[in-house]
Design an enzyme around this catalytic site. Structure first.
Site, short mmCIF file in Angstrom:
data_model
loop_
_atom_site.label_atom_id
_atom_site.label_comp_id
_atom_site.label_asym_id
_atom_site.label_seq_id
_atom_site.Cartn_x
_atom_site.Cartn_y
_atom_site.Cartn_z
CG ASP A 78 -7.57 -4.06 3.52
OD1 ASP A 78 -8.66 -4.01 4.12
OD2 ASP A 78 -7.30 -3.33 2.55
CE LYS A 99 0.81 -17.86 -1.55
NZ LYS A 99 -0.03 -19.05 -1.42
CE1 TYR A 126 -3.15 -2.86 0.14
CE2 TYR A 126 -4.09 -1.89 2.11
CZ TYR A 126 -4.13 -2.83 1.11
OH TYR A 126 -5.14 -3.75 1.08
#
Ligand code: NAD
Length: 360
Positions: free
Chosen positions: A251, A195, A135
């Site tokens: 999020d 991840k 972001y």
């Protein structure tokens, strides 16, 4: 105690009005100053986060925020869109730690889309890193591709990045929170979500969180890939106690967790910097589809105001009083449309806010 009140757009004004009424009913020496933000600020000042609003924020001990955004601003250039206000405030105040408790109240077990036996007693805390990741990472932009499968065509790119200190500080926040919750009877467990099988940032994330975990031998600890975490949240949500994760994964997972609690209209949040200053807002957006209709659920905002009293203003008793008042109105059977079920009394935003004030 000075509070900057930023209602924003859509349902923002309605839900913040309800929370302000609740705060004022406490009888504490609170000074509230309201300022425009988001689309409302763009309309009145030409910018979603004007300097005049930043001055109000800087002078305050805490910020109570509604929500920003409306589809009518989707064609504005990105820097002028309402959503830039919340990203700008997070950056301006250095709000790197986002706390999103997902609590299923016994009265709302039937409002969840999951089976009651899966969600009853649910009490999860999602700790989301809020000022890094894809972001905020630079560079980002659009260009003409020079390589890849389609050279010569338009492409867009963002940069996912995390530094060691950024991961260290959010991991400490999560382990400290798990320790505090353990003292209050929770499992005392941190699940770090990443991840790491694919992403370099996640590889570093995993290394650093493992290092920090070594300093908390009293707290159980595990890693989980984000795709598995998304599945486990709906398969067996009570597996989790504290989840710590990056900005993007947090999020998405926190919205998923919201539905376990019955409605996104129930999910409060606190975003803190390292000086203890915070911004408190519901986890949902400005819900333009229901704005101005007196149907939005104000409880997430009211519960965010309670978090503000506890986290930033040193008023834990007042915070507990608000939380007890919310439980009380739910026990009375009062429900806004998003959490309504048979046999309950349907009320609007204003009526729900007034009921919490009465219960207080
Ligand atoms: P949203 O959270 O606003 O709404 C999603 C769905 O949940 C809608 O059906 C809405 O009616 C419902 N909902 C949300 N809050 C509710 C409440 N309190 N009571 C009852 N129902 C509620 O998400 P969206 O529709 O994806 O986005 C709408 C706008 O909000 C967009 O402009 C988006 O960018 C913005 N947004 C802002 C924030 C923020 O200000 N922090 C966060 C998310 C989205």
């Amino acid at each position: 105690m000075r509070i900057a009140v930023l209602p924003g757009d859509g349902i923002g004004t309605e839900i913040v009005d309800a929370a302000v009424d609740v705060l004022q009913a406490l009888g504490l020496p609170l000074e509230l100053e309201t300022a425009p933000v988001g689309g409302a600020a763009y309309e009145s000042c030409g910018h979603p986060l004007p300097d005049s609003t930043l001055r109000v924020v800087d002078a305050a001990d805490a910020v109570l925020f509604g929500a920003v955004g409306d589809w009518k601003y989707d064609t504005l250039e990105r820097s002028l869109r309402p959503e830039q206000a919340i990203l700008g405030l997070r950056k301006h105040l250095g709000l790197f730690a986002n706390f999103r408790p997902a609590l299923c109240y016994p009265e709302l077990v039937g409002a969840s889309t999951l089976r009651p036996d899966l969600v009853s007693g649910l009490d999860i805390l999602i700790v989301r890193e809020l000022t890094g990741d894809v972001y905020f990472g630079q560079p980002r932009g659009r260009r003409t591709a020079t390589d890849g499968p389609f050279p010569g065509t338009a492409e867009a790119f963002d940069t996912m990045r995390y530094s060691r200190p950024e991961i260290e500080r959010i991991a400490r926040v999560a382990f400290d929170a798990a320790r505090k919750r353990k003292q209050a009877g929770s499992a005392g467990k941190v699940t770090s979500v990443d991840k790491a099988n694919v992403l370099e940032t996640s590889g570093l994330w995993r290394e650093v969180v493992t290092d920090i975990a070594a300093g908390y031998p009293d707290i159980a600890f595990e890693h989980m890939y984000v795709d598995n975490a998304a599945m486990q949240l709906v398969r067996n949500p009570r597996h989790f106690d504290v989840i710590v994760t990056g900005n993007l994964f947090g999020d998405i997972l926190s919205d998923e967790a919201a539905m376990l609690t019955g409605s996104i209209g129930m999910l409060a949040s606190a975003s803190m910097n390292d000086a203890g200053k915070g911004l408190f807002e519901p986890s949902h957006g400005s819900a333009p589809d229901i704005a101005g209709k007196n149907v939005a659920n104000p409880l997430a905002t009211i519960l965010s105001a309670a978090m503000m009293l506890r986290f930033s203003l040193g008023q834990p008793a007042a915070a507990s009083a608000i939380e007890a008042a919310v439980k009380n109105v739910l026990a009375q059977g009062l429900r806004t449309a998003d959490i309504h079920s048979n046999g309950c009394t349907l009320v609007g935003t204003r009526e729900m806010g007034a009921a919490v004030v009465r219960a207080l």
